[in-house]
Design a protein around this motif. Structure first.
Motif, PDB file in Angstrom:
ATOM      1  N   LEU A 109       0.129   9.834   2.223  1.00 16.65           N
ATOM      2  CA  LEU A 109      -0.128   8.890   1.130  1.00 16.65           C
ATOM      3  C   LEU A 109       0.509   9.481  -0.123  1.00 16.65           C
ATOM      4  O   LEU A 109       0.163  10.586  -0.539  1.00 16.65           O
ATOM      5  CB  LEU A 109      -1.639   8.700   0.953  1.00 16.65           C
ATOM      6  CG  LEU A 109      -2.069   7.696  -0.109  1.00 16.65           C
ATOM      7  CD1 LEU A 109      -1.556   6.296   0.183  1.00 16.65           C
ATOM      8  CD2 LEU A 109      -3.588   7.667  -0.224  1.00 16.65           C
ATOM      9  N   ASN A 165     -13.103   5.951   0.784  1.00 15.87           N
ATOM     10  CA  ASN A 165     -13.293   6.186  -0.658  1.00 15.87           C
ATOM     11  C   ASN A 165     -13.901   4.980  -1.337  1.00 15.87           C
ATOM     12  O   ASN A 165     -13.603   3.842  -1.011  1.00 15.87           O
ATOM     13  CB  ASN A 165     -12.020   6.699  -1.317  1.00 15.87           C
ATOM     14  CG  ASN A 165     -10.911   5.694  -1.274  1.00 15.87           C
ATOM     15  OD1 ASN A 165     -10.920   4.743  -2.051  1.00 15.87           O
ATOM     16  ND2 ASN A 165      -9.961   5.892  -0.374  1.00 15.87           N
ATOM     17  N   HIS A 210      -2.821  11.899  -7.424  1.00 17.27           N
ATOM     18  CA  HIS A 210      -3.261  12.621  -6.229  1.00 17.27           C
ATOM     19  C   HIS A 210      -2.613  11.982  -5.006  1.00 17.27           C
ATOM     20  O   HIS A 210      -2.105  10.849  -5.089  1.00 17.27           O
ATOM     21  CB  HIS A 210      -4.797  12.600  -6.120  1.00 17.27           C
ATOM     22  CG  HIS A 210      -5.373  11.217  -6.074  1.00 17.27           C
ATOM     23  ND1 HIS A 210      -5.590  10.451  -7.202  1.00 17.27           N
ATOM     24  CD2 HIS A 210      -5.736  10.431  -5.026  1.00 17.27           C
ATOM     25  CE1 HIS A 210      -6.072   9.278  -6.848  1.00 17.27           C
ATOM     26  NE2 HIS A 210      -6.168   9.232  -5.529  1.00 17.27           N
ATOM     27  N   TYR A 236      -5.317   7.543   8.999  1.00 17.25           N
ATOM     28  CA  TYR A 236      -4.014   8.227   9.030  1.00 17.25           C
ATOM     29  C   TYR A 236      -3.738   8.690  10.441  1.00 17.25           C
ATOM     30  O   TYR A 236      -4.577   9.364  11.059  1.00 17.25           O
ATOM     31  CB  TYR A 236      -4.040   9.478   8.172  1.00 17.25           C
ATOM     32  CG  TYR A 236      -4.278   9.296   6.683  1.00 17.25           C
ATOM     33  CD1 TYR A 236      -3.222   9.305   5.782  1.00 17.25           C
ATOM     34  CD2 TYR A 236      -5.567   9.181   6.167  1.00 17.25           C
ATOM     35  CE1 TYR A 236      -3.438   9.199   4.407  1.00 17.25           C
ATOM     36  CE2 TYR A 236      -5.792   9.072   4.799  1.00 17.25           C
ATOM     37  CZ  TYR A 236      -4.723   9.081   3.932  1.00 17.25           C
ATOM     38  OH  TYR A 236      -4.947   8.984   2.577  1.00 17.25           O
ATOM     39  N   ARG A 293       0.811  -1.210   0.000  1.00 13.76           N
ATOM     40  CA  ARG A 293       0.000   0.000   0.000  1.00 13.76           C
ATOM     41  C   ARG A 293       0.845   1.260   0.000  1.00 13.76           C
ATOM     42  O   ARG A 293       0.519   2.249  -0.628  1.00 13.76           O
ATOM     43  CB  ARG A 293      -0.923  -0.013   1.230  1.00 13.76           C
ATOM     44  CG  ARG A 293      -1.738   1.259   1.457  1.00 13.76           C
ATOM     45  CD  ARG A 293      -2.669   1.538   0.299  1.00 13.76           C
ATOM     46  NE  ARG A 293      -3.611   2.598   0.546  1.00 13.76           N
ATOM     47  CZ  ARG A 293      -4.125   3.355  -0.413  1.00 13.76           C
ATOM     48  NH1 ARG A 293      -3.778   3.167  -1.648  1.00 13.76           N
ATOM     49  NH2 ARG A 293      -5.006   4.282  -0.132  1.00 13.76           N
ATOM     50  N   ASP A 295      -5.637   5.904  -9.108  1.00 16.45           N
ATOM     51  CA  ASP A 295      -6.459   4.707  -8.873  1.00 16.45           C
ATOM     52  C   ASP A 295      -6.979   4.247 -10.229  1.00 16.45           C
ATOM     53  O   ASP A 295      -7.890   4.854 -10.776  1.00 16.45           O
ATOM     54  CB  ASP A 295      -7.610   5.042  -7.925  1.00 16.45           C
ATOM     55  CG  ASP A 295      -7.086   5.449  -6.558  1.00 16.45           C
ATOM     56  OD1 ASP A 295      -6.514   4.594  -5.873  1.00 16.45           O
ATOM     57  OD2 ASP A 295      -7.200   6.638  -6.191  1.00 16.45           O
ATOM     58  N   ARG A 297     -15.542   3.052  -4.884  1.00 11.65           N
ATOM     59  CA  ARG A 297     -15.400   2.902  -6.339  1.00 11.65           C
ATOM     60  C   ARG A 297     -16.398   1.898  -6.910  1.00 11.65           C
ATOM     61  O   ARG A 297     -16.751   0.934  -6.227  1.00 11.65           O
ATOM     62  CB  ARG A 297     -14.014   2.346  -6.674  1.00 11.65           C
ATOM     63  CG  ARG A 297     -12.838   3.116  -6.134  1.00 11.65           C
ATOM     64  CD  ARG A 297     -12.106   2.316  -5.078  1.00 11.65           C
ATOM     65  NE  ARG A 297     -11.113   3.121  -4.346  1.00 11.65           N
ATOM     66  CZ  ARG A 297      -9.839   3.167  -4.662  1.00 11.65           C
ATOM     67  NH1 ARG A 297      -9.374   2.457  -5.656  1.00 11.65           N
ATOM     68  NH2 ARG A 297      -9.027   3.916  -3.961  1.00 11.65           N
ATOM     69  N   ASN A 303      -9.091   4.540   4.865  1.00 18.30           N
ATOM     70  CA  ASN A 303      -7.718   4.845   5.288  1.00 18.30           C
ATOM     71  C   ASN A 303      -7.762   5.477   6.670  1.00 18.30           C
ATOM     72  O   ASN A 303      -8.571   6.381   6.916  1.00 18.30           O
ATOM     73  CB  ASN A 303      -7.083   5.861   4.333  1.00 18.30           C
ATOM     74  CG  ASN A 303      -6.805   5.280   2.963  1.00 18.30           C
ATOM     75  OD1 ASN A 303      -6.045   4.328   2.843  1.00 18.30           O
ATOM     76  ND2 ASN A 303      -7.425   5.839   1.932  1.00 18.30           N
ATOM     77  N   ARG A 312      -6.942  10.926  11.126  1.00 26.38           N
ATOM     78  CA  ARG A 312      -7.840  11.337  10.038  1.00 26.38           C
ATOM     79  C   ARG A 312      -8.335  10.060   9.380  1.00 26.38           C
ATOM     80  O   ARG A 312      -7.561   9.114   9.185  1.00 26.38           O
ATOM     81  CB  ARG A 312      -7.107  12.177   8.994  1.00 26.38           C
ATOM     82  CG  ARG A 312      -7.916  12.368   7.724  1.00 26.38           C
ATOM     83  CD  ARG A 312      -7.226  13.226   6.681  1.00 26.38           C
ATOM     84  NE  ARG A 312      -8.106  13.389   5.538  1.00 26.38           N
ATOM     85  CZ  ARG A 312      -7.998  12.707   4.398  1.00 26.38           C
ATOM     86  NH1 ARG A 312      -7.028  11.829   4.232  1.00 26.38           N
ATOM     87  NH2 ARG A 312      -8.862  12.904   3.422  1.00 26.38           N
ATOM     88  N   ASN A 336     -10.359   8.469   6.017  1.00 25.82           N
ATOM     89  CA  ASN A 336     -10.863   8.721   4.667  1.00 25.82           C
ATOM     90  C   ASN A 336     -11.584   7.464   4.195  1.00 25.82           C
ATOM     91  O   ASN A 336     -11.076   6.352   4.343  1.00 25.82           O
ATOM     92  CB  ASN A 336      -9.685   9.034   3.731  1.00 25.82           C
ATOM     93  CG  ASN A 336     -10.057   8.867   2.270  1.00 25.82           C
ATOM     94  OD1 ASN A 336      -9.774   7.844   1.642  1.00 25.82           O
ATOM     95  ND2 ASN A 336     -10.730   9.849   1.731  1.00 25.82           N
ATOM     96  N   HIS A 353      -0.412   8.836  -6.413  1.00 23.27           N
ATOM     97  CA  HIS A 353      -0.796   7.616  -7.136  1.00 23.27           C
ATOM     98  C   HIS A 353      -2.026   7.912  -7.989  1.00 23.27           C
ATOM     99  O   HIS A 353      -2.671   8.954  -7.815  1.00 23.27           O
ATOM    100  CB  HIS A 353      -1.118   6.487  -6.138  1.00 23.27           C
ATOM    101  CG  HIS A 353      -2.316   6.797  -5.302  1.00 23.27           C
ATOM    102  ND1 HIS A 353      -2.255   7.625  -4.199  1.00 23.27           N
ATOM    103  CD2 HIS A 353      -3.619   6.458  -5.442  1.00 23.27           C
ATOM    104  CE1 HIS A 353      -3.457   7.760  -3.684  1.00 23.27           C
ATOM    105  NE2 HIS A 353      -4.323   7.067  -4.433  1.00 23.27           N
TER     106      HIS A 353
HETATM  107  O1  LIG Z   1      -7.096  10.107   1.990  1.00 28.42           O
HETATM  108  C1  LIG Z   1      -7.502  10.606   0.967  1.00 28.42           C
HETATM  109  O2  LIG Z   1      -8.174  11.655   0.939  1.00 28.42           O
HETATM  110  C2  LIG Z   1      -7.185   9.960  -0.380  1.00 28.42           C
HETATM  111  C3  LIG Z   1      -7.065   8.471  -0.333  1.00 28.42           C
HETATM  112  C4  LIG Z   1      -6.753   7.880  -1.656  1.00 28.42           C
HETATM  113  O3  LIG Z   1      -6.432   8.562  -2.588  1.00 28.42           O
HETATM  114  C5  LIG Z   1      -6.856   6.415  -1.855  1.00 28.42           C
HETATM  115  O4  LIG Z   1      -7.088   5.668  -0.892  1.00 28.42           O
HETATM  116  O5  LIG Z   1      -6.701   5.973  -2.992  1.00 28.42           O
END
Ligand SMILES: O=C(O)CCC(=O)C(=O)O
Ligand SMILES: [Fe+2]
Length: 404
Positions: free
Chosen positions: A301, A399, A360, A295, A185, A306, A401, A293, A395, A397, A304
């Motif tokens: 991060l 995400n 990003h 953090y 990762r 996606d 898909r 995620n 933090r 996140n 990368h």
């Molecule tokens: O933490 C974020 O805002 C982005 C996370 C991200 O880009 C990902 O998990 O692919």
């Protein structure tokens, strides 16, 4: 002066090392420069170019000129109160605006539409429920996690129901093997060529990552802070950057509903001259995979793209909770200087259209940015204490898909 052979060799080595260093400047790109700026502790980063949606009027003109304010197709408050929360008397949350960016077609930003209670609900889900099996986490590579889930075990310790010396708190390591397939990762995504995930290759063997021989046994209170990610729906094979199409778990209904509301709300958003308009029929939206995620303050991060999803037309929807961060988004290579923006608790960012293929990353989590309503020791809500305590260094996140 005559130099000894040893001296000559040493100088040759030093020269080579200098040459190697200067050739590594070939990898010095505008994206890397921005990452370096925001990662720097001393001197502190230059934040002057960061887009701040809570203070746009005071941003420099160069930044303001990049941003286009638009109206969502749906008021996330009026139509989705059950998801984003009901405002208390006298409370008002702007839930009909979104922002687009002139140089980044398809990237959409929505300021936090959640009430504090609605945010707390999602955070609780991320910590208590989504961290349970069958979902896989980074810790599963190295540890045999408890059946009840690591969070519930930690909760017993936090509430003094269990002592960390109790045998129930012993979380064994997995036996190490010679398989070198590690957890990928956090390695850099150096391959900038778009990979196609052909259906003929997707079911080939994807060995599970090997436990590291250097990780140590830790009590629940320390191990829980090593949690970095879990995967939802189709599980992800990090080292081949592809999905396990034969490992799919139930996608959580609440996250499904949140993303469906967002897909509805962003339909038809575009530039005033119609040079880009986002269209994705909500009936086609299927949230099939997700990454949560986690953090800690010193985490980041790397840049990368996606691109493991077969369907790259569907939007990728991303929610932020807890501490704020700097989010960078650039172009299809690292040669494009990225935009930098603050993502705060509750904010939603969406990558669709051309921006779906853009680099990003998150170079910095910002200390002392946890909203007070997420802090611990809230007398009104003692149940929040353990979550608030965890969020005081975190933090999150989420995400989501669509894969196919
Ligand atoms: O933490 C974020 O805002 C982005 C996370 C991200 O880009 C990902 O998990 O692919
Ligand atoms: Fe990403």
């Amino acid at each position: 002066m005559i130099k000894s052979r040893r001296q000559q060799k040493l100088e040759q080595k030093q020269l080579q090392s200098r040459l190697n260093k200067s050739s590594s400047f070939a990898t010095k790109t505008p994206f890397r420069d921005a990452e370096r700026n925001f990662k720097s502790r001393l001197p502190p980063p230059d934040f002057s170019s960061v887009i701040d949606f809570y203070n746009l009027e005071n941003c420099i003109d160069e930044i303001k000129n990049k941003v286009i304010e638009v109206e969502l197709a749906v008021d996330l408050g009026e139509e989705c109160e059950n998801l984003f929360g009901k405002c208390k008397d006298g409370e008002y949350i702007e839930r009909k605006k979104a922002y687009l960016f002139k140089d980044l077609p398809g990237f959409i930003f929505i300021r936090n539409p959640f009430t504090p209670d609605a945010q707390k609900n999602v955070i609780k889900r991320c910590l208590k429920d989504f961290t349970k099996h069958p979902n896989i986490s980074n810790l599963d590579t190295h540890y045999i996690l408890p059946k009840q889930g690591l969070w519930e075990l930690y909760e017993k310790v936090f509430n003094n129901i269990l002592d960390e010396n109790d045998k129930e708190c012993f979380i064994p390591l997995k036996a190490t093997s010679t398989n070198k397939n590690s957890d990928m990762r956090y390695t850099d995504d150096d391959d900038e060529s778009p990979k196609s995930t052909k259906l003929t290759t997707i079911n080939k063997d994807k060995p599970d990552p090997s436990p590291s021989p250097t990780v140590s046994i830790l009590p629940p209170s320390q191990l829980i802070r090593k949690l970095r990610w879990i995967t939802l729906g189709y599980q992800y094979h990090w080292s081949t950057k592809s999905y396990h199409f034969d490992r799919r778990f139930q996608f959580p209904q609440d996250i499904n509903d949140l993303t469906t509301a967002v897909v509805k709300a962003i339909d038809g958003l575009g530039y005033p001259d119609d040079s880009f308009v986002h269209k994705y029929d909500v009936k086609k939206w299927k949230p099939e995979a997700g990454v949560v995620n986690y953090y800690q303050l010193k985490d980041n991060l790397m840049a990368h793209v996606d691109r493991s999803e077969i369907n790259m037309d569907a939007p990728l929807i991303s929610f932020s909770f807890g501490h704020s961060c700097i989010f960078l988004i650039g172009g299809t290579t690292r040669e494009t200087a990225p935009l930098a923006l603050y993502l705060r608790s509750g904010d939603i960012s969406i990558m669709c259209g051309p921006s779906r293929g853009c680099f990003h990353g998150v170079p910095r989590i910002l200390e002392e940015t946890l909203p007070t309503y997420l802090a611990p020791n809230n007398v009104e809500d003692p149940e929040w204490d353990i979550y608030g305590d965890f969020m005081s260094t975190t933090r999150i996140n989420v995400n989501v898909r669509q894969v196919f």
